[in-house]
Design a protein around this motif. Sequence first.
Motif, PDB file in Angstrom:
ATOM      1  N   GLU A  87       0.869  -1.179   0.000  1.00  0.00           N
ATOM      2  CA  GLU A  87       0.000   0.000   0.000  1.00  0.00           C
ATOM      3  C   GLU A  87       0.902   1.224   0.000  1.00  0.00           C
ATOM      4  N   GLU A  88       1.081   1.781  -1.157  1.00  0.00           N
ATOM      5  CA  GLU A  88       1.969   2.933  -1.320  1.00  0.00           C
ATOM      6  C   GLU A  88       1.333   3.900  -2.305  1.00  0.00           C
ATOM      7  N   GLY A  89       1.115   5.127  -1.874  1.00  0.00           N
ATOM      8  CA  GLY A  89       0.493   6.117  -2.742  1.00  0.00           C
ATOM      9  C   GLY A  89      -0.888   5.656  -3.177  1.00  0.00           C
ATOM     10  N   ASP A  90      -1.122   5.681  -4.491  1.00  0.00           N
ATOM     11  CA  ASP A  90      -2.432   5.289  -5.016  1.00  0.00           C
ATOM     12  C   ASP A  90      -2.536   3.793  -5.290  1.00  0.00           C
ATOM     13  N   LEU A  91      -1.477   3.062  -4.993  1.00  0.00           N
ATOM     14  CA  LEU A  91      -1.452   1.627  -5.293  1.00  0.00           C
ATOM     15  C   LEU A  91      -1.726   0.803  -4.039  1.00  0.00           C
ATOM     16  N   LYS A  92      -2.667  -0.122  -4.171  1.00  0.00           N
ATOM     17  CA  LYS A  92      -2.928  -1.047  -3.066  1.00  0.00           C
ATOM     18  C   LYS A  92      -3.096  -2.452  -3.633  1.00  0.00           C
ATOM     19  N   ILE A  93      -2.326  -3.384  -3.091  1.00  0.00           N
ATOM     20  CA  ILE A  93      -2.408  -4.779  -3.523  1.00  0.00           C
ATOM     21  C   ILE A  93      -2.794  -5.622  -2.319  1.00  0.00           C
ATOM     22  N   THR A  94      -3.887  -6.346  -2.457  1.00  0.00           N
ATOM     23  CA  THR A  94      -4.338  -7.209  -1.369  1.00  0.00           C
ATOM     24  C   THR A  94      -4.456  -8.646  -1.867  1.00  0.00           C
ATOM     25  N   ALA A  95      -4.333  -9.573  -0.927  1.00  0.00           N
ATOM     26  CA  ALA A  95      -4.437 -10.996  -1.247  1.00  0.00           C
ATOM     27  C   ALA A  95      -5.558 -11.615  -0.425  1.00  0.00           C
ATOM     28  N   PHE A  96      -6.180 -12.632  -1.002  1.00  0.00           N
ATOM     29  CA  PHE A  96      -7.233 -13.363  -0.292  1.00  0.00           C
ATOM     30  C   PHE A  96      -7.146 -14.827  -0.673  1.00  0.00           C
ATOM     31  N   LYS A  97      -7.774 -15.670   0.123  1.00  0.00           N
ATOM     32  CA  LYS A  97      -7.689 -17.110  -0.124  1.00  0.00           C
ATOM     33  C   LYS A  97      -8.640 -17.543  -1.234  1.00  0.00           C
ATOM     34  N   VAL A  98      -8.167 -18.509  -2.022  1.00  0.00           N
ATOM     35  CA  VAL A  98      -9.044 -19.189  -2.977  1.00  0.00           C
ATOM     36  C   VAL A  98      -8.894 -20.692  -2.759  1.00  0.00           C
ATOM     37  N   ASP A  99      -9.775 -21.441  -3.397  1.00  0.00           N
ATOM     38  CA  ASP A  99      -9.851 -22.889  -3.157  1.00  0.00           C
ATOM     39  C   ASP A  99      -9.060 -23.644  -4.221  1.00  0.00           C
ATOM     40  N   HIS A 100      -7.865 -24.074  -3.844  1.00  0.00           N
ATOM     41  CA  HIS A 100      -7.026 -24.853  -4.762  1.00  0.00           C
ATOM     42  C   HIS A 100      -6.449 -26.032  -3.982  1.00  0.00           C
ATOM     43  N   VAL A 101      -7.360 -26.828  -3.419  1.00  0.00           N
ATOM     44  CA  VAL A 101      -6.939 -27.969  -2.604  1.00  0.00           C
ATOM     45  C   VAL A 101      -6.079 -28.917  -3.439  1.00  0.00           C
ATOM     46  N   PRO A 102      -5.090 -29.560  -2.820  1.00  0.00           N
ATOM     47  CA  PRO A 102      -4.828 -29.602  -1.378  1.00  0.00           C
ATOM     48  C   PRO A 102      -3.946 -28.464  -0.861  1.00  0.00           C
ATOM     49  N   LEU A 103      -3.677 -27.457  -1.677  1.00  0.00           N
ATOM     50  CA  LEU A 103      -2.844 -26.365  -1.172  1.00  0.00           C
ATOM     51  C   LEU A 103      -3.604 -25.563  -0.120  1.00  0.00           C
ATOM     52  N   GLU A 104      -2.943 -25.335   0.992  1.00  0.00           N
ATOM     53  CA  GLU A 104      -3.546 -24.539   2.053  1.00  0.00           C
ATOM     54  C   GLU A 104      -3.500 -23.055   1.707  1.00  0.00           C
ATOM     55  N   ASN A 105      -2.388 -22.648   1.085  1.00  0.00           N
ATOM     56  CA  ASN A 105      -2.186 -21.224   0.807  1.00  0.00           C
ATOM     57  C   ASN A 105      -2.156 -20.970  -0.698  1.00  0.00           C
ATOM     58  N   ALA A 106      -3.328 -20.791  -1.261  1.00  0.00           N
ATOM     59  CA  ALA A 106      -3.467 -20.377  -2.659  1.00  0.00           C
ATOM     60  C   ALA A 106      -4.236 -19.065  -2.643  1.00  0.00           C
ATOM     61  N   TYR A 107      -3.690 -18.065  -3.343  1.00  0.00           N
ATOM     62  CA  TYR A 107      -4.220 -16.717  -3.194  1.00  0.00           C
ATOM     63  C   TYR A 107      -4.759 -16.146  -4.503  1.00  0.00           C
ATOM     64  N   GLY A 108      -5.776 -15.332  -4.346  1.00  0.00           N
ATOM     65  CA  GLY A 108      -6.154 -14.400  -5.388  1.00  0.00           C
ATOM     66  C   GLY A 108      -5.606 -13.041  -4.999  1.00  0.00           C
ATOM     67  N   TYR A 109      -5.480 -12.168  -5.976  1.00  0.00           N
ATOM     68  CA  TYR A 109      -4.981 -10.815  -5.697  1.00  0.00           C
ATOM     69  C   TYR A 109      -5.955  -9.786  -6.242  1.00  0.00           C
ATOM     70  N   ARG A 110      -6.029  -8.694  -5.528  1.00  0.00           N
ATOM     71  CA  ARG A 110      -6.768  -7.537  -6.016  1.00  0.00           C
ATOM     72  C   ARG A 110      -5.807  -6.351  -6.045  1.00  0.00           C
ATOM     73  N   ILE A 111      -5.751  -5.688  -7.189  1.00  0.00           N
ATOM     74  CA  ILE A 111      -4.881  -4.522  -7.329  1.00  0.00           C
ATOM     75  C   ILE A 111      -5.756  -3.311  -7.604  1.00  0.00           C
ATOM     76  N   ASP A 112      -5.678  -2.352  -6.704  1.00  0.00           N
ATOM     77  CA  ASP A 112      -6.418  -1.096  -6.841  1.00  0.00           C
ATOM     78  C   ASP A 112      -5.435   0.028  -7.112  1.00  0.00           C
ATOM     79  N   PHE A 113      -5.753   0.832  -8.103  1.00  0.00           N
ATOM     80  CA  PHE A 113      -4.924   1.999  -8.414  1.00  0.00           C
ATOM     81  C   PHE A 113      -5.848   3.151  -8.791  1.00  0.00           C
ATOM     82  N   LYS A 114      -5.786   4.197  -7.985  1.00  0.00           N
ATOM     83  CA  LYS A 114      -6.707   5.322  -8.157  1.00  0.00           C
ATOM     84  C   LYS A 114      -8.134   4.766  -8.201  1.00  0.00           C
ATOM     85  N   ASP A 115      -8.873   5.026  -9.280  1.00  0.00           N
ATOM     86  CA  ASP A 115     -10.257   4.536  -9.308  1.00  0.00           C
ATOM     87  C   ASP A 115     -10.399   3.273 -10.150  1.00  0.00           C
TER      88      ASP A 115
END
Length: 266
Positions: free
Chosen positions: A198-226
């Motif tokens: 999260e720097e300036g107008d850029l924000k990158i967040t991660a969240f869980k998705v279902d990719h079993v058997p992996l425990e940690n599989a992520y989706g990403y959301r990238i927000d920049f300005k609008d």
Amino acid sequence: MKRVLLFGGGATLVLVALVAIGLRVPAIQDFLLERGVTSVIAAEPIDLTDPDSMTLIFCGTGGPFPDPDRAGPCTLVAAGGRVFLIDSGSGGPQRLQQLRIPMGDIEGVLYTHLHSDHISGLGDLALNSWAGGRKEPLTLYGPPGVEGLASGTFDAFAVDSKSRIDHHGEDIFAPQAQAISATSFVVPSRDETVTVIEEGDLKITAFKVDHVPLENAYGYRIDFKDRSVVFSGDTVRDQNMVRFGSDADVMVHEVMGMTNINTFIG
Ligand SMILES: [Zn+2]
């Protein structure tokens, strides 16, 4: 006529010999590398540095099975001059080169998960972004294990990296940029997000998705300005894509192509 042909043949041999000798001269090798990097990687480059632009480029839409028409998973996102890849599948750097993407602008990779098809192009990416002028270490973000990916790749290419510096010099291969750094994180639950940057107008967040058997599989959301783009990574149909992506401008979602399915079932 024969004399002319003989002369012509002799001139060709001399030219070939000069080229062969020239290619063994380090200064000429440096010149050719510099010209090659400039003309092949950066000729008519797409400008990713516009402070007001958000750009999405697909550099690989394949899967784990070799596919002559598709590189492995690789998507480039540029936002306000910051340039990242989502995953670094095999063949991604070739696609970036074909698209005249200045690979030296890529500062990091956001890994959705660490399956082989999502990581196997890292060595080529690290080298080509370095050769393309990257001056800082390539930074990897992703689930636990990404540190080992960084250190293992660095170790695997240590001999190569040293030889690049020794051969072509520090002006082309900045020593401080050969490193690969890593930041791992765990998304605590399916209901939460982790802010990666999260720097300036850029924000990158991660969240869980279902990719079993992996425990940690992520989706990403990238927000920049609008503007915003959401990536699923590998997942089955997952309500989290709706929860965290329904209001995004663009959603990039995994699908299973028939080529892959047919390869799998034989
Ligand atoms: Zn996967």
